[in-house]
Design a protein around this motif. Structure first.
Motif, PDB file in Angstrom:
ATOM      1  N   SER A 377       0.823  -1.223   0.000  1.00  0.00           N
ATOM      2  CA  SER A 377       0.000   0.000   0.000  1.00  0.00           C
ATOM      3  C   SER A 377       0.849   1.261   0.000  1.00  0.00           C
ATOM      4  O   SER A 377       0.390   2.332  -0.411  1.00  0.00           O
ATOM      5  CB  SER A 377      -0.938   0.016   1.211  1.00  0.00           C
ATOM      6  OG  SER A 377      -0.189   0.015   2.421  1.00  0.00           O
ATOM      7  N   LEU A 378       2.105   1.168   0.466  1.00  0.00           N
ATOM      8  CA  LEU A 378       2.976   2.349   0.534  1.00  0.00           C
ATOM      9  C   LEU A 378       3.314   2.856  -0.864  1.00  0.00           C
ATOM     10  O   LEU A 378       3.698   2.086  -1.737  1.00  0.00           O
ATOM     11  CB  LEU A 378       4.277   2.017   1.266  1.00  0.00           C
ATOM     12  CG  LEU A 378       4.176   1.807   2.786  1.00  0.00           C
ATOM     13  CD1 LEU A 378       5.488   1.246   3.318  1.00  0.00           C
ATOM     14  CD2 LEU A 378       3.812   3.111   3.502  1.00  0.00           C
ATOM     15  N   ARG A 379       3.179   4.182  -1.059  1.00  0.00           N
ATOM     16  CA  ARG A 379       3.608   4.771  -2.326  1.00  0.00           C
ATOM     17  C   ARG A 379       4.657   5.866  -2.138  1.00  0.00           C
ATOM     18  O   ARG A 379       5.372   6.202  -3.071  1.00  0.00           O
ATOM     19  CB  ARG A 379       2.420   5.304  -3.128  1.00  0.00           C
ATOM     20  CG  ARG A 379       1.674   6.471  -2.518  1.00  0.00           C
ATOM     21  CD  ARG A 379       0.521   6.917  -3.418  1.00  0.00           C
ATOM     22  NE  ARG A 379      -0.106   8.120  -2.909  1.00  0.00           N
ATOM     23  CZ  ARG A 379       0.309   9.363  -3.189  1.00  0.00           C
ATOM     24  NH1 ARG A 379       1.344   9.553  -3.993  1.00  0.00           N
ATOM     25  NH2 ARG A 379      -0.307  10.400  -2.669  1.00  0.00           N
ATOM     26  N   LEU A 380       4.749   6.404  -0.904  1.00  0.00           N
ATOM     27  CA  LEU A 380       5.774   7.397  -0.604  1.00  0.00           C
ATOM     28  C   LEU A 380       6.297   7.162   0.810  1.00  0.00           C
ATOM     29  O   LEU A 380       5.552   6.726   1.695  1.00  0.00           O
ATOM     30  CB  LEU A 380       5.210   8.823  -0.685  1.00  0.00           C
ATOM     31  CG  LEU A 380       4.876   9.406  -2.060  1.00  0.00           C
ATOM     32  CD1 LEU A 380       4.176  10.737  -1.898  1.00  0.00           C
ATOM     33  CD2 LEU A 380       6.121   9.551  -2.908  1.00  0.00           C
ATOM     34  N   LEU A 381       7.573   7.477   1.023  1.00  0.00           N
ATOM     35  CA  LEU A 381       8.186   7.457   2.343  1.00  0.00           C
ATOM     36  C   LEU A 381       8.745   8.838   2.626  1.00  0.00           C
ATOM     37  O   LEU A 381       9.046   9.591   1.700  1.00  0.00           O
ATOM     38  CB  LEU A 381       9.297   6.407   2.400  1.00  0.00           C
ATOM     39  CG  LEU A 381       8.886   4.958   2.124  1.00  0.00           C
ATOM     40  CD1 LEU A 381      10.118   4.065   2.003  1.00  0.00           C
ATOM     41  CD2 LEU A 381       7.952   4.445   3.214  1.00  0.00           C
ATOM     42  N   GLY A 382       8.908   9.164   3.901  1.00  0.00           N
ATOM     43  CA  GLY A 382       9.471  10.462   4.255  1.00  0.00           C
ATOM     44  C   GLY A 382      10.427  10.355   5.420  1.00  0.00           C
ATOM     45  O   GLY A 382      10.368   9.396   6.205  1.00  0.00           O
ATOM     46  N   SER A 383      11.302  11.346   5.536  1.00  0.00           N
ATOM     47  CA  SER A 383      12.296  11.378   6.605  1.00  0.00           C
ATOM     48  C   SER A 383      12.345  12.779   7.199  1.00  0.00           C
ATOM     49  O   SER A 383      12.282  13.770   6.470  1.00  0.00           O
ATOM     50  CB  SER A 383      13.669  10.987   6.050  1.00  0.00           C
ATOM     51  OG  SER A 383      14.671  11.102   7.040  1.00  0.00           O
ATOM     52  N   VAL A 384      12.492  12.867   8.531  1.00  0.00           N
ATOM     53  CA  VAL A 384      12.454  14.155   9.229  1.00  0.00           C
ATOM     54  C   VAL A 384      13.266  14.088  10.515  1.00  0.00           C
ATOM     55  O   VAL A 384      13.425  13.029  11.105  1.00  0.00           O
ATOM     56  CB  VAL A 384      10.992  14.553   9.566  1.00  0.00           C
ATOM     57  CG1 VAL A 384      10.340  13.518  10.472  1.00  0.00           C
ATOM     58  CG2 VAL A 384      10.907  15.948  10.189  1.00  0.00           C
ATOM     59  N   GLY A 385      13.803  15.233  10.935  1.00  0.00           N
ATOM     60  CA  GLY A 385      14.421  15.333  12.262  1.00  0.00           C
ATOM     61  C   GLY A 385      15.912  15.532  12.253  1.00  0.00           C
ATOM     62  O   GLY A 385      16.472  16.171  13.141  1.00  0.00           O
ATOM     63  N   GLU A 386      16.585  14.967  11.246  1.00  0.00           N
ATOM     64  CA  GLU A 386      18.040  15.060  11.140  1.00  0.00           C
ATOM     65  C   GLU A 386      18.415  14.539   9.754  1.00  0.00           C
ATOM     66  O   GLU A 386      17.615  13.858   9.107  1.00  0.00           O
ATOM     67  CB  GLU A 386      18.698  14.196  12.227  1.00  0.00           C
ATOM     68  CG  GLU A 386      18.295  12.730  12.129  1.00  0.00           C
ATOM     69  CD  GLU A 386      18.651  11.926  13.358  1.00  0.00           C
ATOM     70  OE1 GLU A 386      19.839  11.895  13.695  1.00  0.00           O
ATOM     71  OE2 GLU A 386      17.752  11.310  13.955  1.00  0.00           O
ATOM     72  N   PRO A 387      19.626  14.829   9.294  1.00  0.00           N
ATOM     73  CA  PRO A 387      20.045  14.258   8.004  1.00  0.00           C
ATOM     74  C   PRO A 387      20.067  12.730   8.082  1.00  0.00           C
ATOM     75  O   PRO A 387      20.521  12.157   9.065  1.00  0.00           O
ATOM     76  CB  PRO A 387      21.461  14.820   7.804  1.00  0.00           C
ATOM     77  CG  PRO A 387      21.508  16.047   8.663  1.00  0.00           C
ATOM     78  CD  PRO A 387      20.639  15.747   9.847  1.00  0.00           C
ATOM     79  N   ILE A 388      19.552  12.076   7.053  1.00  0.00           N
ATOM     80  CA  ILE A 388      19.517  10.613   7.050  1.00  0.00           C
ATOM     81  C   ILE A 388      20.791  10.086   6.399  1.00  0.00           C
ATOM     82  O   ILE A 388      21.188  10.547   5.332  1.00  0.00           O
ATOM     83  CB  ILE A 388      18.250  10.083   6.335  1.00  0.00           C
ATOM     84  CG1 ILE A 388      18.185   8.558   6.406  1.00  0.00           C
ATOM     85  CG2 ILE A 388      18.145  10.582   4.900  1.00  0.00           C
ATOM     86  CD1 ILE A 388      16.848   7.974   5.944  1.00  0.00           C
ATOM     87  N   ASN A 389      21.435   9.128   7.068  1.00  0.00           N
ATOM     88  CA  ASN A 389      22.665   8.567   6.512  1.00  0.00           C
ATOM     89  C   ASN A 389      22.323   7.668   5.314  1.00  0.00           C
ATOM     90  O   ASN A 389      21.279   7.004   5.304  1.00  0.00           O
ATOM     91  CB  ASN A 389      23.451   7.804   7.574  1.00  0.00           C
ATOM     92  CG  ASN A 389      22.622   6.737   8.258  1.00  0.00           C
ATOM     93  OD1 ASN A 389      21.573   7.043   8.827  1.00  0.00           O
ATOM     94  ND2 ASN A 389      23.070   5.490   8.197  1.00  0.00           N
ATOM     95  N   PRO A 390      23.169   7.646   4.282  1.00  0.00           N
ATOM     96  CA  PRO A 390      22.851   6.901   3.053  1.00  0.00           C
ATOM     97  C   PRO A 390      22.524   5.428   3.269  1.00  0.00           C
ATOM     98  O   PRO A 390      21.663   4.880   2.580  1.00  0.00           O
ATOM     99  CB  PRO A 390      24.114   7.077   2.210  1.00  0.00           C
ATOM    100  CG  PRO A 390      24.667   8.396   2.650  1.00  0.00           C
ATOM    101  CD  PRO A 390      24.396   8.449   4.124  1.00  0.00           C
ATOM    102  N   GLU A 391      23.186   4.773   4.243  1.00  0.00           N
ATOM    103  CA  GLU A 391      22.918   3.356   4.485  1.00  0.00           C
ATOM    104  C   GLU A 391      21.468   3.143   4.925  1.00  0.00           C
ATOM    105  O   GLU A 391      20.767   2.241   4.424  1.00  0.00           O
ATOM    106  CB  GLU A 391      23.877   2.814   5.547  1.00  0.00           C
ATOM    107  CG  GLU A 391      23.708   1.316   5.786  1.00  0.00           C
ATOM    108  CD  GLU A 391      24.574   0.809   6.937  1.00  0.00           C
ATOM    109  OE1 GLU A 391      24.498  -0.388   7.220  1.00  0.00           O
ATOM    110  OE2 GLU A 391      25.299   1.620   7.551  1.00  0.00           O
ATOM    111  N   ALA A 392      21.004   3.978   5.849  1.00  0.00           N
ATOM    112  CA  ALA A 392      19.616   3.874   6.312  1.00  0.00           C
ATOM    113  C   ALA A 392      18.653   4.246   5.185  1.00  0.00           C
ATOM    114  O   ALA A 392      17.588   3.628   5.039  1.00  0.00           O
ATOM    115  CB  ALA A 392      19.394   4.777   7.523  1.00  0.00           C
TER     116      ALA A 392
END
Length: 632
Positions: A377-392
């Motif tokens: 069902s997922l079509r988009l993901l998001g990230s917030v709060g701090e820079p996300i490291n490339p591995e994650a």
């Protein structure tokens, strides 16, 4: 981060491009910065106004900008009232799941009934337009109802994160001089009941301004209720005062909507003031465009409403856009590490917006837990709060997004009200970069002299323009707002100082590196070193303390502290444990230090300022840099 990793680019699929509400970035971005007021007027026209504005942007008292001045609006009119007149009336507004498995659902019509009842309860307690109400609650639907009820009647809410403890709550009540506190008997975390009412009681003992405490029954805790001050919400709702009909107050666009406190480099947190008009326009526009919101979307921002992320992207932005919101009270890996993936499958969540800390925490349990569940069902993901490291980033994209979901990596702050740098779903993505400025914003990386630095060179991140979602001031301290956040260039133009270091690559992608001041990002939450140090020094055996953040695989930063004990007090492992617990009790568990190291002296400048960078460098075995200002 290696150059090869920076060079990786993930392109959106044809399906994503064909379905996008905003199919192309560059042309609209150019329009938005060349015709800023026209662009924001176009976005404001998508909302309901009681009276249109006299001017889109008033710069006459810069940097104290006004947006949509002369207009009359209420954010609740847009988040609830107007949905009652269309097909959204019976649409699901909130799906809530408790950690213990309890589920509650509210349509937009049901949400309106709850908010009207809560608003009438507040009015019966003497709350009027312009009053500041402090809210200290777990992540339950009543927290959202309380926020919206305040806004509906023109009161100003000041939400204090439910993980904060007595001192943090008391100091925020005192600064706001709130007469009314809304809390709950308790919350749930990892199968345990958290006694919030006892914390609230201690805070009220320190805060004489509180005359009324409204308490929500969320647990079965036996809590102390003081007669004539403390009232159960369910008892009040059973009275005739709690009618399910309540008119929404017409507020000026520049009337305050809420105060939200954010840590600073001094001991006193800053109360950032946001307003009804510009904030309504900015949060709804950023949410709708960046996350490509569709009428059928089920949106899950897995933050807490007690932080700005929750204000903007759990409560206000999604409700204005008529989305269905998922709320979950509890830990992401309780009772097992598949809890989130189970929720996504059970409720058909389309968009998940969370922090790199949460992603890293779940990533360590491996791929098999999410692979047990249908995440299609997922079509988009998001990230917030701090820079996300490339591995994650890659794990999130590959395992959770199944290589098909673009990741909307957002950079913004409590002060900005909404996204400042983020991609659209159609934007080619580079893991670790928040990509490019949101519409209307011009971002520059400058050196200490204010000159723009070359590509790929680190500098200070600044915003060259005002935007509607910006905080208007620091509560009761406009000079502090001006001094902390704004400077003028050689031409007299005001520029916003983000306080973060960043660099911009040859493609114009911005890579945010981290804070330049002494605010620590722990699990995505901002904590001031001065507040942590003050909590340590409040212990009777501590003379002086310093706190620094050291890199941590899961939290982003872990708090390490250095303590000078009072004369005659001997260091011990037991005292170290006691001090860690003491900070947790004073500020909340999120602020508990990873380590307490006992020292005889702290590195200081000749003016007495602790040189935290020296402590950090020593702990990491790095060069300590220029020590010319260090006292002998």
């Amino acid at each position: 981060m290696t150059e090869s990793k920076q060079a990786d680019i993930f392109y959106p699929s044809e399906e994503v491009i064909n379905q996008a509400n905003v199919p192309e970035y560059e042309a609209l971005y150019q329009h938005s910065v060349e015709n800023r007021e026209e662009f924001w007027a176009e976005q404001a026209d998508t909302l309901g106004w009681y009276k249109k504005w006299d001017s889109v942007l008033d710069e006459s008292n810069a940097p104290f900008y006004k947006w949509f001045d002369g207009g009359e609006i209420n954010i609740v009119h847009n988040a609830i009232d107007r949905h009652l007149e269309n097909a959204n009336r019976n649409k699901m507004a909130i799906i809530w799941e408790g950690e213990n498995g309890q589920v509650r659902n509210f349509s937009y019509n049901g949400l309106n009934r709850e908010v009207c009842q809560f608003a009438n309860v507040l009015k019966s307690m003497g709350v009027e337009k312009g009053d500041i109400v402090t809210i200290y609650m777990p992540q339950i639907p009543e927290l959202v109802f309380a926020m919206l009820a305040c806004a509906k009647i023109g009161a100003i809410h000041s939400v204090v994160y439910g993980g904060f403890s007595t001192e943090a709550l008391a100091s925020r009540i005192d600064d706001a001089q709130s007469r009314v506190l809304i809390t709950a008997d308790g919350g749930w975390r990892r199968g345990k009941q958290i006694d919030l009412k006892s914390i609230a009681n201690d805070a009220m003992m320190r805060s004489p301004s509180i005359e009324v405490c409204i308490c929500v029954k969320n647990n079965e805790l036996d809590v102390e209720m003081e007669p004539a001050r403390d009232f159960w919400l369910h008892d009040l709702k059973a009275l005739p005062i709690a009618s399910s009909k309540c008119d929404t107050e017409q507020t000026d666009a520049e009337d305050p909507l809420f105060i939200l406190y954010t840590s600073g480099t001094t001991g006193k947190p800053k109360g950032m003031v946001h307003t009804h008009g510009g904030y309504s326009v900015y949060t709804s526009t950023t949410h709708r465009m960046a996350f490509d919101i569709k009428p059928q979307d089920r949106w899950w921002c897995a933050a807490d409403p007690g932080w700005i992320t929750g204000h903007s992207y759990i409560v206000y932005g999604p409700l204005i856009n008529g989305a269905t919101i998922m709320l979950y009270e509890g830990a992401p890996n309780y009772p097992y590490p598949n809890r989130w993936w189970q929720i996504i499958e059970n409720y058909g969540i389309n968009i998940l917006y969370t922090s790199p800390t949460a992603i890293r925490g779940l990533m360590r349990f491996g791929d098999r837990w999410p692979q047990k569940h249908d995440l299609s069902s997922l079509r988009l993901l998001g990230s917030v709060g701090e820079p996300i490291n490339p591995e994650a980033w890659r794990w999130y994209h590959h395992v959770i997004g199944q290589d098909k979901c673009p990741i909307i990596d957002t950079w913004w702050q409590t002060e900005t009200g909404g996204f400042m740098i983020c991609p659209l779903p159609v934007t080619p993505l580079k893991p670790g970069s928040a990509t490019k400025p949101f519409f209307g914003n011009v971002m520059t990386i400058v050196d200490d002299d204010g000159n723009e630095v070359p590509a790929n060179e680190e500098g200070k991140l600044i915003v060259n323009n005002p935007w509607p979602g910006m905080a208007r001031t620091v509560f009761k301290d406009p000079e502090r707002y001006k001094e902390l956040y704004w400077s003028q260039d050689d031409n007299g133009n005001w520029r916003y100082l983000a306080g973060d270091s960043a660099k911009k690559d040859e493609d114009g992608y911005i890579w945010v590196i981290g804070r330049m001041d002494e605010v620590l990002k722990v699990s995505g939450y901002r904590l001031g070193t001065a507040e942590i140090e003050s909590a340590l020094v409040s212990h009777p055996q501590v003379s002086e303390a310093a706190a620094v953040g050291l890199p941590h695989e899961l939290k982003g930063n872990a708090i390490h502290t250095y303590v000078i004990l009072k004369q005659g007090v001997a260091p011990s492992k037991e005292l170290s444990m006691e001090l860690r617990a003491h900070v947790g009790n004073e500020m909340g568990k999120i602020a508990t230090p990873e380590a307490v190291e006992f020292v005889d002296a702290l590195p200081k400048t000749r003016s007495g300022k602790i040189m935290r960078r020296v402590l950090k460098a020593r702990a990491l075995g790095q060069d300590e840099g220029d020590l010319s200002t260090l006292e002998e």
